[in-house]
Design a protein around this motif. Structure first.
Motif, PDB file in Angstrom:
ATOM      1  N   SER A  11      37.171  35.999  58.443  1.00  0.00           N
ATOM      2  CA  SER A  11      37.468  36.574  59.761  1.00  0.00           C
ATOM      3  C   SER A  11      38.637  35.882  60.460  1.00  0.00           C
ATOM      4  O   SER A  11      39.365  36.516  61.206  1.00  0.00           O
ATOM      5  N   ILE A  64      32.776  39.051  52.060  1.00  0.00           N
ATOM      6  CA  ILE A  64      32.002  39.627  53.163  1.00  0.00           C
ATOM      7  C   ILE A  64      30.737  40.274  52.607  1.00  0.00           C
ATOM      8  O   ILE A  64      29.649  40.112  53.148  1.00  0.00           O
ATOM      9  N   GLY A 116      28.424  48.884  62.333  1.00  0.00           N
ATOM     10  CA  GLY A 116      27.587  47.928  61.611  1.00  0.00           C
ATOM     11  C   GLY A 116      27.124  46.835  62.546  1.00  0.00           C
ATOM     12  O   GLY A 116      27.018  47.022  63.763  1.00  0.00           O
ATOM     13  N   LEU A 117      26.867  45.677  61.954  1.00  0.00           N
ATOM     14  CA  LEU A 117      26.430  44.541  62.759  1.00  0.00           C
ATOM     15  C   LEU A 117      27.448  44.233  63.849  1.00  0.00           C
ATOM     16  O   LEU A 117      27.098  43.734  64.916  1.00  0.00           O
ATOM     17  N   SER A 119      27.537  49.853  55.891  1.00  0.00           N
ATOM     18  CA  SER A 119      28.702  48.973  55.792  1.00  0.00           C
ATOM     19  C   SER A 119      28.780  48.321  54.413  1.00  0.00           C
ATOM     20  O   SER A 119      29.843  48.283  53.800  1.00  0.00           O
ATOM     21  N   THR A 120      27.653  47.797  53.904  1.00  0.00           N
ATOM     22  CA  THR A 120      27.733  47.100  52.611  1.00  0.00           C
ATOM     23  C   THR A 120      28.116  48.059  51.483  1.00  0.00           C
ATOM     24  O   THR A 120      28.853  47.668  50.586  1.00  0.00           O
ATOM     25  N   TYR A 149      27.243  39.355  54.082  1.00  0.00           N
ATOM     26  CA  TYR A 149      26.710  40.455  54.910  1.00  0.00           C
ATOM     27  C   TYR A 149      25.338  40.885  54.367  1.00  0.00           C
ATOM     28  O   TYR A 149      24.446  41.229  55.122  1.00  0.00           O
ATOM     29  N   SER A 150      25.190  40.831  53.030  1.00  0.00           N
ATOM     30  CA  SER A 150      23.896  41.238  52.487  1.00  0.00           C
ATOM     31  C   SER A 150      22.831  40.165  52.723  1.00  0.00           C
ATOM     32  O   SER A 150      21.638  40.447  52.718  1.00  0.00           O
ATOM     33  N   ASP A 155      32.498  33.042  56.313  1.00  0.00           N
ATOM     34  CA  ASP A 155      32.719  33.847  57.507  1.00  0.00           C
ATOM     35  C   ASP A 155      34.073  33.509  58.139  1.00  0.00           C
ATOM     36  O   ASP A 155      34.900  34.372  58.415  1.00  0.00           O
ATOM     37  N   ALA A 179      23.826  48.323  58.737  1.00  0.00           N
ATOM     38  CA  ALA A 179      24.308  47.282  57.827  1.00  0.00           C
ATOM     39  C   ALA A 179      24.478  47.866  56.426  1.00  0.00           C
ATOM     40  O   ALA A 179      25.439  47.565  55.715  1.00  0.00           O
ATOM     41  N   ILE A 194      22.691  38.607  55.658  1.00  0.00           N
ATOM     42  CA  ILE A 194      22.261  39.003  57.004  1.00  0.00           C
ATOM     43  C   ILE A 194      21.383  40.257  56.905  1.00  0.00           C
ATOM     44  O   ILE A 194      20.397  40.407  57.622  1.00  0.00           O
ATOM     45  N   SER A 226      36.428  47.877  60.426  1.00  0.00           N
ATOM     46  CA  SER A 226      36.472  47.622  58.969  1.00  0.00           C
ATOM     47  C   SER A 226      37.880  47.678  58.400  1.00  0.00           C
ATOM     48  O   SER A 226      38.075  48.153  57.285  1.00  0.00           O
TER      49      SER A 226
END
Ligand code: TRP
Length: 451
Positions: free
Chosen positions: A385, A102, A25-26, A321-322, A106-107, A381, A318, A109, A230
């Motif tokens: 993380s 996330i 992903g990203l 991943s989402t 993430y969506s 974030d 991406a 981004i 992930s």
């Protein structure tokens, strides 16, 4: 939901592609290249590879095992493996909350990427002056309507796929998107071979210079090995729960990690070739793909086509991943609340979209709202993380290594053809993961106490 009517993968290929789709992903195409650039190249890459092998893969295997044995969603699986309601739900619960948060940012981004894909299609990198290209990202940040619109499209795509279910949604789409993105990446790699900076890029990535490695770089590599695979968000537990008893975990886990790593290195090679060919600084940081590359696309021969395919590549990674993150929350809610899957998918998707609005607005209308000194986007974030992910991963490794003990490691390895790996896995899961992750957990907490 009873075990017999839980979803199942159609086969190991479907599973490996879906899990690799989640992992790639990203983190691979955006973050890996820029943190490598900021940490001086080759030596960092070596440390990163070691972290994948010694930290990321063991946790990945632990999660797949917990899912496969527990045959339940990310939270319940821990309980079922432990055979009682207990404290050991915590890593699953942390993972679940992280997954939701996330997904929300993430969506967002994902929306930015759609914006750059759109600009590529309109050939804006080829026609607009440099200053305007450089400020495209900040212009987007200042335009809440545009951000929200693109974010909603990305979320709709994600929800649309997950609505189809595990085999007819996630599997079907990753089987289409993964080969597609590998082809695009190979195409970009072949193009890079003809640029003058290729040799320099290969040297930068593969010739280690340990004088450029810092402690921060080391910690960053440990953290990134979690993010890029992930793990610690319940994806691998959930996906593992759709496996069958006789599936070979080490073979699958290694395949996922190898695909993820090879794609990250290839993306790095492509991006640094462009950077060196045009004499740009390697350490521009997070804006690398949103400012530096668009500038280069405007100058390269065939840049129009390269830009369109490059942003298509990132959008696809991406999206794979989402969908996996949405699946974690959907699986949890359908099993816990006995709710119909499709309606749950719509509700969770909408809820994550709604929370994501805070991230959309964090660079404009709500930029003055700060939590521990951070805007919403940065806060979500950081919280995931730097706190939830490492904590959940740490607890998972302790759970497998010390609570379930060597018996669980034996079960992962038995009859798989990887018997020689047993001892290494045991040492990693009992000692190396807990120590290294505890260190990044403690070192990474300074943001909670802003000066
Ligand atoms: N692995 C993803 C990447 O490299 C990022 C990620 C972290 C993720 N946790 C996740 C994706 C959970 C899906 C699900 O970009």
């Amino acid at each position: 939901m009873s075990e017999s009517n839980r979803p199942k993968w159609s086969g190991s290929l479907g599973f490996v592609l879906a899990a690799a789709g989640s992992a790639v992903g990203l983190g691979n195409i955006w973050k890996f290249p820029y943190i490598t650039g900021m940490n001086g190249g080759g030596a960092f890459v070596l440390v990163y590879l070691a972290c994948i092998a010694l930290v990321g893969v063991p946790v990945l295997l632990a999660e797949l095992y917990i899912g496969k044995v527990g045959q339940a969603n990310a939270v319940l699986a821990y309980e079922k493996v432990h055979k009682e309601k207990s404290f050991w739900r915590l890593p699953g619960a942390l993972g679940l909350i992280s997954a939701f948060l996330i997904l929300s940012f993430y969506s967002v981004i994902g929306g930015w990427i759609l914006n750059f894909e759109w600009c590529s299609l309109l050939n804006e990198f080829g026609t607009r002056p440099e200053g305007e290209i450089k400020s495209m990202l900040s212009d987007l940040f200042e335009d809440p309507t545009r951000q929200i619109f693109l974010h909603s499209i990305f979320m709709l795509l994600t929800v649309g796929i997950v609505l189809g279910g595990v085999q007819k949604g996630i599997e079907k789409w990753t089987k289409l998107l993964m080969p597609g993105l590998v082809l695009i990446l190979i195409g970009l790699l072949v193009y890079s071979l003809f640029l003058p900076g290729f040799g320099q890029a290969a040297e930068f990535l593969f010739l280690p210079d340990f004088s450029k490695l810092s402690w921060e770089g080391l910690l960053e590599a440990v953290g990134h090995s979690f993010f890029t695979l992930s793990v610690a968000v319940g994806v691998m537990v959930t996906f593992g729960s759709y496996l069958s008893k006789d599936d070979n975990l080490p073979r699958m886990g290694f395949s996922i990690a190898i695909i993820d790593t090879v794609l990250a290195l290839t993306a790095g090679l492509v991006i640094f070739t462009a950077v060196f060919s045009y004499g740009i600084e390697v350490d521009t940081g997070p804006t690398l793909i949103f400012q530096t590359l668009p500038l280069l696309f405007g100058k390269m021969p065939g840049g129009y086509f390269i830009a369109v395919t490059f942003f298509l590549l990132i959008a696809s990674t991406a999206l794979t991943s989402t969908i996996s993150i949405l699946e974690v929350v959907v699986a949890y809610c359908t099993e816990t609340f006995k709710a119909p899957r499709r309606i749950t998918t719509l509700i969770v998707g909408f809820a994550a979209f709604a929370v994501g609005l805070l991230s959309d607005l964090s660079t404009n209308l709500l930029s003055h709202v700060k939590i521990v000194g951070l805007n919403f986007f940065d806060f979500f974030d950081k919280l995931t993380s730097s706190l939830f992910l490492p904590l959940s991963g740490l607890l998972t490794s302790v759970f497998l290594g010390w609570v379930l003990g060597p018996r669980a490691v034996d079960e992962i390895i038995r009859d798989t053809g990887f018997e020689a790996y047993r001892k290494t896995l045991l040492i990693c899961i009992r000692v190396i993961v807990p120590i290294s992750v505890s260190i990044i957990l403690i070192m990474g907490l300074d943001w909670l106490w802003p000066a």
